[in-house]
Write a protein that holds these residues in place. Structure first.
Motif, PDB file in Angstrom:
ATOM      1  N   ILE A  32       0.960  -1.125   0.138  1.00  0.00           N
ATOM      2  CA  ILE A  32       0.196   0.052   0.037  1.00  0.00           C
ATOM      3  C   ILE A  32       0.636   1.305   0.068  1.00  0.00           C
ATOM      4  N   CYS A  33       1.938   1.144   0.819  1.00  0.00           N
ATOM      5  CA  CYS A  33       2.827   2.260   0.749  1.00  0.00           C
ATOM      6  C   CYS A  33       3.503   2.699  -0.600  1.00  0.00           C
ATOM      7  N   PHE A  34       3.689   1.573  -1.092  1.00  0.00           N
ATOM      8  CA  PHE A  34       4.291   1.683  -2.653  1.00  0.00           C
ATOM      9  C   PHE A  34       3.313   2.180  -3.615  1.00  0.00           C
ATOM     10  N   ILE A  35       2.232   1.660  -3.454  1.00  0.00           N
ATOM     11  CA  ILE A  35       1.133   2.458  -4.388  1.00  0.00           C
ATOM     12  C   ILE A  35       0.662   3.983  -4.008  1.00  0.00           C
ATOM     13  N   PHE A  36       0.864   4.259  -2.928  1.00  0.00           N
ATOM     14  CA  PHE A  36       0.720   5.823  -2.472  1.00  0.00           C
ATOM     15  C   PHE A  36       1.879   6.468  -2.935  1.00  0.00           C
ATOM     16  N   LEU A  37       3.123   5.887  -2.785  1.00  0.00           N
ATOM     17  CA  LEU A  37       4.383   6.701  -3.313  1.00  0.00           C
ATOM     18  C   LEU A  37       4.138   6.838  -4.990  1.00  0.00           C
ATOM     19  N   TYR A  38       3.737   5.818  -5.560  1.00  0.00           N
ATOM     20  CA  TYR A  38       3.603   5.859  -6.770  1.00  0.00           C
ATOM     21  C   TYR A  38       2.621   6.949  -7.315  1.00  0.00           C
ATOM     22  N   ARG A  39       1.362   6.864  -6.619  1.00  0.00           N
ATOM     23  CA  ARG A  39       0.436   8.040  -6.735  1.00  0.00           C
ATOM     24  C   ARG A  39       0.904   9.420  -6.658  1.00  0.00           C
ATOM     25  N   LEU A  40       1.572   9.498  -5.452  1.00  0.00           N
ATOM     26  CA  LEU A  40       2.383  10.918  -5.251  1.00  0.00           C
ATOM     27  C   LEU A  40       3.105  11.480  -6.092  1.00  0.00           C
ATOM     28  N   ILE A  41       4.014  10.657  -6.914  1.00  0.00           N
ATOM     29  CA  ILE A  41       4.986  10.938  -7.838  1.00  0.00           C
ATOM     30  C   ILE A  41       4.429  11.243  -9.156  1.00  0.00           C
ATOM     31  N   HIS A  42       3.262  10.714  -9.373  1.00  0.00           N
ATOM     32  CA  HIS A  42       2.623  10.728 -10.689  1.00  0.00           C
ATOM     33  C   HIS A  42       1.322  11.500 -10.594  1.00  0.00           C
ATOM     34  N   ILE A  43       1.592  12.648  -9.894  1.00  0.00           N
ATOM     35  CA  ILE A  43       0.208  13.538  -9.815  1.00  0.00           C
ATOM     36  C   ILE A  43      -0.022  14.174 -11.237  1.00  0.00           C
ATOM     37  N   PRO A  44      -1.256  13.996 -11.646  1.00  0.00           N
ATOM     38  CA  PRO A  44      -1.366  14.674 -13.286  1.00  0.00           C
ATOM     39  C   PRO A  44      -1.352  16.317 -12.889  1.00  0.00           C
ATOM     40  N   ALA A  45      -0.849  16.958 -13.940  1.00  0.00           N
ATOM     41  CA  ALA A  45      -0.804  18.547 -14.248  1.00  0.00           C
ATOM     42  C   ALA A  45      -1.879  19.232 -14.031  1.00  0.00           C
ATOM     43  N   LYS A  46      -2.191  20.375 -13.711  1.00  0.00           N
ATOM     44  CA  LYS A  46      -3.620  20.913 -13.662  1.00  0.00           C
ATOM     45  C   LYS A  46      -4.231  20.957 -15.092  1.00  0.00           C
ATOM     46  N   GLU A  47      -3.429  20.993 -16.155  1.00  0.00           N
ATOM     47  CA  GLU A  47      -4.005  21.089 -17.666  1.00  0.00           C
ATOM     48  C   GLU A  47      -4.289  19.765 -18.018  1.00  0.00           C
ATOM     49  N   GLU A  48      -3.652  18.863 -17.538  1.00  0.00           N
ATOM     50  CA  GLU A  48      -3.862  17.515 -18.063  1.00  0.00           C
ATOM     51  C   GLU A  48      -5.503  16.699 -17.862  1.00  0.00           C
ATOM     52  N   ALA A  49      -5.831  16.073 -18.966  1.00  0.00           N
ATOM     53  CA  ALA A  49      -7.289  15.539 -18.696  1.00  0.00           C
ATOM     54  C   ALA A  49      -7.239  14.463 -17.684  1.00  0.00           C
ATOM     55  N   GLY A  50      -8.221  14.349 -17.192  1.00  0.00           N
ATOM     56  CA  GLY A  50      -8.513  13.203 -16.145  1.00  0.00           C
ATOM     57  C   GLY A  50      -8.133  13.549 -14.773  1.00  0.00           C
ATOM     58  N   ARG A  51      -7.551  14.760 -14.371  1.00  0.00           N
ATOM     59  CA  ARG A  51      -7.295  15.052 -13.085  1.00  0.00           C
ATOM     60  C   ARG A  51      -8.012  14.869 -12.069  1.00  0.00           C
ATOM     61  N   ALA A  53     -10.730  12.699 -12.236  1.00  0.00           N
ATOM     62  CA  ALA A  53     -10.818  11.322 -12.009  1.00  0.00           C
ATOM     63  C   ALA A  53      -9.866  10.725 -11.090  1.00  0.00           C
ATOM     64  N   TRP A  54      -8.614  11.176 -11.451  1.00  0.00           N
ATOM     65  CA  TRP A  54      -7.361  10.672 -10.639  1.00  0.00           C
ATOM     66  C   TRP A  54      -7.502  10.967  -9.050  1.00  0.00           C
ATOM     67  N   MET A  55      -8.001  12.177  -8.820  1.00  0.00           N
ATOM     68  CA  MET A  55      -8.111  12.527  -7.532  1.00  0.00           C
ATOM     69  C   MET A  55      -9.390  11.802  -6.745  1.00  0.00           C
ATOM     70  N   GLY A  56     -10.446  11.536  -7.463  1.00  0.00           N
ATOM     71  CA  GLY A  56     -11.431  10.657  -7.015  1.00  0.00           C
ATOM     72  C   GLY A  56     -10.733   9.283  -6.673  1.00  0.00           C
ATOM     73  N   LEU A  57     -10.154   8.646  -7.689  1.00  0.00           N
ATOM     74  CA  LEU A  57      -9.474   7.216  -7.532  1.00  0.00           C
ATOM     75  C   LEU A  57      -8.667   7.222  -6.146  1.00  0.00           C
ATOM     76  N   PHE A  58      -7.669   8.401  -6.213  1.00  0.00           N
ATOM     77  CA  PHE A  58      -6.779   8.476  -4.990  1.00  0.00           C
ATOM     78  C   PHE A  58      -7.727   8.670  -3.540  1.00  0.00           C
ATOM     79  N   LEU A  59      -8.831   9.537  -3.852  1.00  0.00           N
ATOM     80  CA  LEU A  59      -9.430   9.367  -2.513  1.00  0.00           C
ATOM     81  C   LEU A  59     -10.212   8.148  -1.864  1.00  0.00           C
ATOM     82  N   SER A  60     -10.681   7.518  -3.298  1.00  0.00           N
ATOM     83  CA  SER A  60     -11.192   6.197  -2.618  1.00  0.00           C
ATOM     84  C   SER A  60     -10.348   5.152  -2.373  1.00  0.00           C
ATOM     85  N   GLU A  61      -9.062   5.107  -2.820  1.00  0.00           N
ATOM     86  CA  GLU A  61      -7.967   4.328  -2.404  1.00  0.00           C
ATOM     87  C   GLU A  61      -7.603   4.698  -0.980  1.00  0.00           C
ATOM     88  N   LEU A  62      -7.492   6.010  -0.746  1.00  0.00           N
ATOM     89  CA  LEU A  62      -7.121   6.227   0.948  1.00  0.00           C
ATOM     90  C   LEU A  62      -8.365   5.886   1.585  1.00  0.00           C
TER      91      LEU A  62
END
Length: 197
Positions: A32-51, A53-62
């Motif tokens: 789980i720590c590795f998954i969170f590390l991966y998520r924090l390293i690969h945060i999408p930029a503000k202009e990137e599509a799907g940001r 959705a990524w935030m929703g997935l991250f919150l559900s995983e949290l």
């Protein structure tokens, strides 16, 4: 009775195999720590599509991880308590509360009188002071058959209940007991034949 007051009423034992479970849990926590590390390293930029959705997935995983952590805290070191029922009755027999037990039945076709009577007899044979135990049968006036079965059960209870208490019979339901019991040899043989008839 004085020395019985000092005996413990239960013993607490840790579950076996908990070290293996704890190791397994730690492996999952590292994953789980590795998954969170991966998520924090690969945060999408503000202009990137799907940001979003990524935030929703991250919150559900949290949320899943918080829930998982709370359930693992409870399971981390399981313990079991084994009670000594004989010590409990020796210590508190004089202060046990009175108990009323209601056995309800409605239809003699769906709840056969034999099943109801076995329930009543097994409750009456509880290892509990008889002056503090009251058993009531409510049949909603459904059948004369239940009434006459209860009359016969009251006759049988004068033999069955002393037999259960004398020989510490388990299970206390007559039907269940005679289904699994083997005819005894020696002293209980006479009482067995009286009860069996």
């Amino acid at each position: 009775m004085g020395n019985n007051d000092n005996l413990p009423l239960f013993v607490t034992k840790s579950a076996k195999g908990s070290i293996l479970f704890q190791f397994y849990t730690l492996l999952i926590l590292i994953g789980i720590c590795f998954i969170f590390l991966y998520r924090l390293i690969h945060i999408p930029a503000k202009e990137e599509a799907g940001r979003w959705a990524w935030m929703g997935l991250f919150l559900s995983e949290l949320w899943f991880c918080i829930f998982w952590f709370l359930t693992m805290v409870v399971r981390w070191n399981p313990i079991y308590r084994y009670t000594f029922k004989d010590r409990l009755s020796l210590r508190y027999e004089k202060v046990l509360p009175s108990i009323d037990i209601f056995v309800c039945t409605a239809d003699y076709m769906t709840e056969p009188p034999l099943m109801v009577i076995n329930t009543v007899l097994s409750v009456m044979a509880y290892d509990y002071p008889s002056e503090k135990l009251s058993v009531y049968l409510s049949d909603d006036g459904g059948s004369d058959l239940t009434f006459y079965a209860m009359v016969e059960a009251s006759r049988f209870s004068k033999i069955w209940i002393p037999f259960c208490k004398m020989f510490k019979v388990e299970p206390r339901s007559p039907e269940a007991y005679f289904r699994i019991a083997v005819e005894p040899l020696g002293e209980p043989a006479k009482e067995w034949s009286t009860v069996k008839v």
